[in-house]
Design a protein around this motif. Structure first.
Motif, PDB file in Angstrom:
ATOM      1  N   ARG A 516      60.978   3.630  32.602  1.00  0.00           N
ATOM      2  CA  ARG A 516      61.970   3.454  33.722  1.00  0.00           C
ATOM      3  C   ARG A 516      61.800   2.129  34.394  1.00  0.00           C
ATOM      4  NH1 ARG A 516      61.485   9.049  34.080  1.00  0.00           N
ATOM      5  NH2 ARG A 516      60.032   8.821  35.787  1.00  0.00           N
ATOM      6  N   LEU A 517      60.596   2.105  34.913  1.00  0.00           N
ATOM      7  CA  LEU A 517      60.251   0.684  35.717  1.00  0.00           C
ATOM      8  C   LEU A 517      60.697  -0.475  34.919  1.00  0.00           C
ATOM      9  CD1 LEU A 517      56.879   1.666  37.276  1.00  0.00           C
ATOM     10  CD2 LEU A 517      59.127   1.179  38.627  1.00  0.00           C
ATOM     11  N   ASP A 518      60.591  -0.302  33.492  1.00  0.00           N
ATOM     12  CA  ASP A 518      60.494  -1.586  32.771  1.00  0.00           C
ATOM     13  C   ASP A 518      61.949  -1.943  32.171  1.00  0.00           C
ATOM     14  OD1 ASP A 518      59.402  -3.842  31.670  1.00  0.00           O
ATOM     15  OD2 ASP A 518      58.937  -2.750  29.881  1.00  0.00           O
ATOM     16  N   ARG A 519      62.967  -0.998  32.707  1.00  0.00           N
ATOM     17  CA  ARG A 519      64.310  -1.466  32.220  1.00  0.00           C
ATOM     18  C   ARG A 519      64.706  -2.864  32.693  1.00  0.00           C
ATOM     19  NH1 ARG A 519      66.238   4.480  34.392  1.00  0.00           N
ATOM     20  NH2 ARG A 519      65.391   5.479  32.392  1.00  0.00           N
ATOM     21  N   GLY A 520      65.301  -3.592  31.823  1.00  0.00           N
ATOM     22  CA  GLY A 520      65.591  -4.906  32.267  1.00  0.00           C
ATOM     23  C   GLY A 520      64.736  -5.882  32.348  1.00  0.00           C
ATOM     24  N   GLY A 521      63.399  -5.641  31.849  1.00  0.00           N
ATOM     25  CA  GLY A 521      62.223  -6.516  32.033  1.00  0.00           C
ATOM     26  C   GLY A 521      61.737  -6.448  33.337  1.00  0.00           C
ATOM     27  N   GLY A 522      61.875  -5.087  34.118  1.00  0.00           N
ATOM     28  CA  GLY A 522      61.274  -4.886  35.375  1.00  0.00           C
ATOM     29  C   GLY A 522      59.877  -4.940  35.613  1.00  0.00           C
ATOM     30  N   LEU A 523      59.071  -4.679  34.394  1.00  0.00           N
ATOM     31  CA  LEU A 523      57.585  -4.644  34.934  1.00  0.00           C
ATOM     32  C   LEU A 523      57.065  -6.236  34.723  1.00  0.00           C
ATOM     33  CD1 LEU A 523      56.048  -1.802  32.501  1.00  0.00           C
ATOM     34  CD2 LEU A 523      56.232  -2.056  34.947  1.00  0.00           C
ATOM     35  N   GLU A 524      57.778  -7.061  34.100  1.00  0.00           N
ATOM     36  CA  GLU A 524      57.419  -8.406  33.901  1.00  0.00           C
ATOM     37  C   GLU A 524      57.690  -9.020  35.295  1.00  0.00           C
ATOM     38  OE1 GLU A 524      56.007  -9.523  30.965  1.00  0.00           O
ATOM     39  OE2 GLU A 524      55.453 -11.322  32.018  1.00  0.00           O
ATOM     40  N   ALA A 525      58.716  -8.734  35.929  1.00  0.00           N
ATOM     41  CA  ALA A 525      59.042  -9.290  37.162  1.00  0.00           C
ATOM     42  C   ALA A 525      58.230  -8.687  38.439  1.00  0.00           C
ATOM     43  CB  ALA A 525      60.533  -8.854  37.389  1.00  0.00           C
ATOM     44  N   ARG A 526      57.842  -7.471  38.224  1.00  0.00           N
ATOM     45  CA  ARG A 526      57.103  -6.963  39.307  1.00  0.00           C
ATOM     46  C   ARG A 526      55.776  -7.670  39.243  1.00  0.00           C
ATOM     47  NH1 ARG A 526      59.069  -3.590  43.352  1.00  0.00           N
ATOM     48  NH2 ARG A 526      60.633  -2.176  42.581  1.00  0.00           N
TER      49      ARG A 526
END
Lengths: 553, 445, 180
Positions: A516-526
């Motif tokens: 869920r957190l990784d949607r749209g590359g979220g983990l990378e950005a985080r």
């Protein structure tokens, strides 16, 4: 002036910590730990005044019963010391073996004692008390702590109290004397209270508690507070000069704060504050009880790390996990359990940047005066969140294979006539095995969603075939087909089945959280964003400046 | 009086028995030198000397309360082959006529012994003779050139045969012994020096600063068993001359006096340890004669010189070429006699050559050896070793190795002659009083 | 996101105490202090016939009377023979000691003036095991171990030099001798 406790970051002083470490670091001749992590955790809980369930001194009462048992089996002073202190590696099976040896040699020298499959029962004028073999390792650790504490200052007192208790029991008409046991336990409890009074500063953690509480109150109202992943990071950024110097410690304290508040809430609601905790104290942890959904606040209080269950008894003879490759990455996840599910990003920070900070402090410890490497300060070595996610996904695949192999092992054992027997306790009742037939494991898998509905016979046959294949593919200690008929091996797989299920549940849920957190590359950005944040903080804490001596920090 | 240096032949090398003394402690001990390290073998030594347990008390006791302290130059870790050396050391000390010396340079006679001794004084075999000799080789070679008489003594039978079969330095005397009675008689060490039951003679036979009044022990005659015919018939190939020559070896004086061994400082050791008077009234009951001794009277025929032949075989897994080029030691197998003048025919796939062994004993004589080829050929010097030319006085052992020709079939037959005399020999002519033996041996390839 | 309902004052106190205990448990398990000497470690050292060298334990024994007393108790409880009694006082010699079924004495060597022979005589009654260690505990509860050779004919015997530490201990009538 800063006290020793402040320096150690603990309410326990150096004496207390040293007394505990003496047991925690005790090893067998072969170099293995004398006591399992589970036993040490129980001991630590008791020592700080938490481990006794409703009555925190209950373990001392149990200990006196066990002393009474050893005495009734002809164990004189030398025999008592041999039983309580002479074991090379303390397990339930070893305790049972020692007692059986005494039993074979002399039988019961007093009336009122009865040997049972899971332990020894004592009849005190109609009141029965059972000490299980599974409980004994903890009681041995407790005895050893009492004998050793304060550099053996209480050893003589301990012996005198025990001798008085045993003398009264020996004089008792029925061979047992409950009042004497209670008096003995009270004597030990008084000594323990004095010890805590001398070496445990009660208000030591109040500041930390209040710091978290005040921080949260600023964000809530008088009746309810809440916090999310970002709050822990923000709190750490604000408080990382003192007790909350490391992010990991901050994370741990938030987890403890949550557990403490949850336990209080549960008590207020009339629930059992710590269901597993109570079960622990009776030595009867059912791995199936770990199959609870991590949704309610009460779970924070009830959560217990399942992995240490694999470290003792027959499960320890089976290598379910490799050390660095599997157990190490899983350990923090299962330690915090539901807390990681609620705050998945905070946990990623704990793993990734906590490691960097640990490396920095280690470098400073071993190379004082040497500037910390820039790459470390800039978090260049931090494990990315996507890497961690990939690791956990890989581990889930392995875990699935382990579960299937375990299913096969239990299924084979069941075929041999041993599975599911309600009263089989090969290691003396460390784990309650009441319902760990293969079907139960299968049912657990089904509940987890691997199978949408009741399986057909074909599905079952296919699963069994798959499980057999998985078992054959695992070339680890304990996964030998020829040993599956052994009682202890069967027992080990039953324990393992419950643990694997609990670990799988957390792991599977956490991976979903990461998805869920990784949607749209979220983990990378985080990760990029967090790297910048931690780099700034690390530089403030450990970077070289003109007006500060970094070694003083 | 003779100064004896006594050594136990062990696989770890020669171990000297340096001193025997009494201690006021119940167990007898074997100790490393003058130190305090009690060797583990002490328990077996205690059994060896304890009343009723071993031969030492039987032959030399009774002893006063307490035990012995036997000092050795090196540890003895295992086995019982030290017993014969320990017994002889006790015999030397008990007799009082001789003494043990710690410094080998002071010794007149060096005894290197191996063997067990049972309660009746019979000497038992122990094995490992080649290894023991190998371990002792350096010392033996060094002592060989010295003035002291050097003897190696092993149990009769297999051990003695293996002793003879080894290529030890020449000039050594190698004896086989069946019982301690004969051995002590041969060496003129009185057995049972405290036999006379008087207050003067019941003092402990230990080192003492003051000469005692100990009576001379009765001689038992020189009845050393050389296993004469047994060796010849069973495994030997030993040929004895009919009479021993008249020259006596360096023997200790026959007078028995209480002598001092290696003295300890006066302040350290009491002069005399009182010895209680033995309770036994019948000396024979205290020190029964070994049964073997009574059968060995009168003294045996002389045994030296003697002539023997050994086959030299390549060890398993090796070729004769390795033997020829000294890359490996051959296995020596004694060749028995089949008649009084002929050795048994030798043959074998790994037979590489022969070794002619001439043993002249401890006394110097003139000896001439010769070899005459009757068929085939041998490789090596067909001329006798220079010492055996008959023109100089010689003693001890002399070996004469010869190789069989490589890849040549057909028998080899030769005649070997040895002439000895008290006077120099010329061209192998036997002078008056001299003796000659001639033997024939055939080798088949 | 985690939501927590705030407890009342008593609940808050309980929560604070609970938090403290969890924190303490974590502190204990995480280490951060040097390990002391455990009773099991002391017991193993006391009971071993030939204990492994343990410098930390030996240093602690030297410094800590309670530790020494416990050690002595362990040794005494496991002793096969106890020889506390000195049979006769002696001005220059070493008095023999006697216990139930055993006797220990010292005699000067007749061969070497600077050596003594320690003699332990055991009656072997009651199927008693053969001791492997002589432990001499002095009046300050310092216990000194002396490995023993095997017994032979009921006697254990060994030679010591005149400066061996065993001699002053045996000479002191206040020393307790334990065989185990």
């Amino acid at each position: 002036m800063m006290s020793e406790q402040h320096l150690l970051g603990s309410g326990a002083d150096g004496q207390f910590l040293g007394d505990f470490r003496a047991l925690a670091e005790a090893t067998s001749i072969a170099g293995a730990a004398k006591y399992s992590p589970l036993v040490l955790r129980r001991l630590a809980l008791f020592l700080v005044g938490y481990g006794g369930g409703r009555n925190r001194d209950a373990p001392l009462f149990e200990l006196c019963h066990l002393v009474n048992i050893v005495d009734a089996l002809g164990g004189d002073l030398a025999g008592r010391w041999q039983f309580f202190l002479g074991a090379d590696r303390v397990t339930g099976a070893q305790c049972r073996g020692e007692l059986a040896h005494l039993h074979d040699a002399s039988g019961w020298l007093r009336d009122g004692f009865e040997w049972r499959d899971d332990g020894v029962a004592i009849d005190y004028d109609g009141d029965e008390f059972v000490v299980t073999f599974g409980r004994m390792p903890f009681l041995l650790a407790l005895y050893e702590f009492l004998a050793s504490m304060d550099d053996f200052a209480h050893h003589g007192t301990l012996n005198d109290a025990i001798d008085r208790m045993l003398a009264k029991n020996a004089e008792a008409a029925g061979g047992t004397h409950m009042r004497a046991v209670q008096d003995g336990a009270n004597g030990l409890a008084a000594a323990m209270r004095q010890y805590r009074g001398r070496h445990l500063e009660q208000g030591m953690h109040d500041d930390a508690f209040m710091a978290i509480l005040n921080y949260l109150r600023q964000r809530g109202d008088d009746s309810r507070v809440s916090f999310a992943d970002e709050d822990i990071l923000q709190f750490w950024c604000l408080h990382n000069r003192g007790d909350f110097r490391t992010y990991r410690r901050t994370y741990q304290r938030f987890a403890d704060f949550t557990a403490a508040m949850a336990a209080t809430q549960a008590r207020r609601l009339g629930e059992t504050a710590a269901r597993l905790g109570n079960d622990w104290e009776s030595g009867e942890v059912d791995p199936d009880d770990l199959h609870h959904a991590p949704a309610e606040l009460g779970d924070f209080a009830a959560w217990s790390d399942p992995l240490p269950l694999l470290d003792s008894g027959p499960a320890a003879e089976i290598k379910f996990f490799t050390g660095a490759g599997e157990r190490e990455p899983l350990a923090p996840l299962t330690e915090f359990g539901p807390f990681t599910r609620r705050l998945p990003l905070a946990f990623l920070r704990y793993v990734a940047f906590g490691s960097v900070q640990a490396a920095i402090t280690t470098a400073l410890q071993f190379h004082p005066g040497v500037a910390v490497e820039t790459d470390l300060l800039a978090c260049g070595t931090a494990e990315t969140y996507t890497t961690r996610r990939a690791l956990y996904e890989k581990l889930l695949v392995r875990l699935d294979r382990l579960r299937k192999a375990t299913y096969h092992a239990l299924n084979q054992a069941g075929g041999a006539g041993g599975a599911g027997a309600a009263d089989e306790r090969a290691d003396g009742g460390v784990i309650s095995l009441s319902a760990h037939a293969p079907e139960r494991v299968f049912e657990a898998a089904r509940r987890q969603g691997e199978l949408a509905s009741e399986p057909s016979e074909d599905q079952l046959a296919a699963l069994e075939e798959e499980a057999a294949k998985a078992f054959k593919q695992i070339a680890r200690r304990g996964f030998e087909a020829e040993d599956l008929d052994r009682d202890d091996r069967r027992e080990g797989f039953r324990i393992g089945a419950g643990v694997l299920y609990a670990v799988g549940k957390i792991l599977d849920g956490y991976i979903n959280d990461l998805k869920r957190l990784d949607r749209g590359g979220g983990l990378e950005a985080r990760f990029k964003q967090d790297t910048a944040t931690f780099a700034v903080e690390f530089d403030k804490l450990y970077g070289v400046t003109d007006d500060r001596d970094r070694n003083a920090r | 009086m003779t100064e004896f240096a006594i050594f136990a032949l062990t696989t770890g090398g020669l171990v000297q028995i340096q001193r025997i003394s009494r201690e006021r402690a119940p167990l007898s001990m074997m100790v490393l030198g003058r130190g305090s390290a009690r060797l583990p073998v002490s328990d077996r030594y205690d059994d060896f000397v304890y009343p009723g347990g071993g031969p030492v008390e039987k032959f030399f006791g009774p002893f006063p309360d307490g035990g012995f302290r036997l000092e050795v130059s090196a540890p003895i870790d295992s086995g019982d082959s030290w017993q014969l050396a320990a017994f002889m050391a006790h015999a030397v000390v008990a007799a009082g006529a001789h003494s043990l010396c710690r410094d080998v340079a002071e010794a007149e006679t060096i005894l290197c012994l191996t063997g067990t001794v049972d309660f009746d004084g019979l000497i038992g075999g122990v094995g490992h003779i080649p290894e023991k000799l190998r371990a002792a080789r350096e010392d033996l070679t060094a002592w060989q050139s010295g003035a002291a008489s050097l003897m190696i003594i092993a149990p009769s039978g297999d051990d003695h045969e293996r002793l003879l079969a080894n290529e030890t330095p020449s000039g050594l005397t190698m004896l086989g012994a069946e019982n301690v009675g004969d051995l002590c008689a041969e060496l003129e060490i009185p057995l049972g020096a405290v036999e006379v039951e008087t207050p003067e003679t019941t003092e402990a036979p230990i080192e003492d600063d003051t000469p005692g009044d100990q009576a001379e022990a009765p001689k038992r005659g020189r009845a050393l068993e050389w296993s004469l015919m047994a060796l010849v018939l069973i495994a030997g190939a030993f040929v004895f001359f009919s009479k021993r020559d008249g020259t006596a070896p360096a023997k200790p004086p026959s007078a028995t006096v209480q002598l001092k061994l290696t003295p300890a400082p006066a302040a350290k050791v009491p002069a005399v340890v009182p010895t209680p008077k033995p309770e036994a009234k019948n000396p024979e009951a205290v020190k029964p004669e070994p049964a073997k001794l009574e059968q060995k009277q009168p003294p045996l025929e002389p045994k030296m010189p003697r002539l023997s032949v050994f086959e030299r075989h390549a060890p398993v897994g090796h070729a004769c070429t390795e033997v020829y080029f000294d890359k490996i030691e051959p296995e020596l197998r004694p060749v028995p006699l089949v008649t009084s003048i002929q050795f048994k025919t030798s043959q074998g796939p790994a037979l590489c050559g022969i070794l002619l062994r001439i043993e002249l004993g401890p006394n110097e004589i003139f000896a001439a050896a010769s070899l005459e080829l009757l068929a085939g050929r041998l490789v090596g010097s067909l001329r006798a070793p220079p010492d055996l030319s008959g023109r100089r006085l010689v003693k001890g052992r002399h070996d004469w190795p010869l190789d069989l020709p490589h890849r040549v079939a057909g028998p080899v037959r030769y005649r070997l002659s040895l002439t000895t005399s008290q006077t120099a020999l010329r061209k192998q002519n036997q002078p008056d009083g001299g003796k000659t033996i001639t033997l024939v041996h055939e080798v088949l390839r | 996101m985690i939501e927590i309902e705030m407890p009342d004052e008593a609940g808050m106190t309980a929560a604070r105490q609970h938090f403290a205990r969890l924190s303490e448990t974590r502190a204990l398990l995480d280490g951060g202090a040097d390990a002391g000497i455990s009773a099991g470690r002391l017991y193993a050292h006391a009971m071993a016939a030939a204990p492994m060298p343990d410098a930390a334990l030996e240093a602690a024994l030297e410094q800590n009377l309670a530790l020494r007393r416990t050690y002595r108790d362990f040794v005494a409880a496991g002793a096969i023979y106890r020889l506390g009694e000195v049979i006769a006082a002696s001005t220059d010699g070493i008095p023999p000691r006697r216990g139930v079924g055993c006797r220990i004495s010292v005699t000067a060597s007749q061969a070497e003036a600077d050596q003594f022979i320690v003699i332990l005589e055991l009656d072997g009654g009651g199927g008693a095991a053969t001791p492997a260690v002589l432990v001499l505990c002095d009046q300050s509860d310092r216990c000194h171990r002396f490995p023993l050779p095997s017994a032979h004919r009921g006697v254990i015997q060994f030679i010591v030099q005149a400066d061996d530490p065993i001699l002053p201990l045996l000479r002191d009538p206040g020393t307790e001798a334990l065989l185990r």
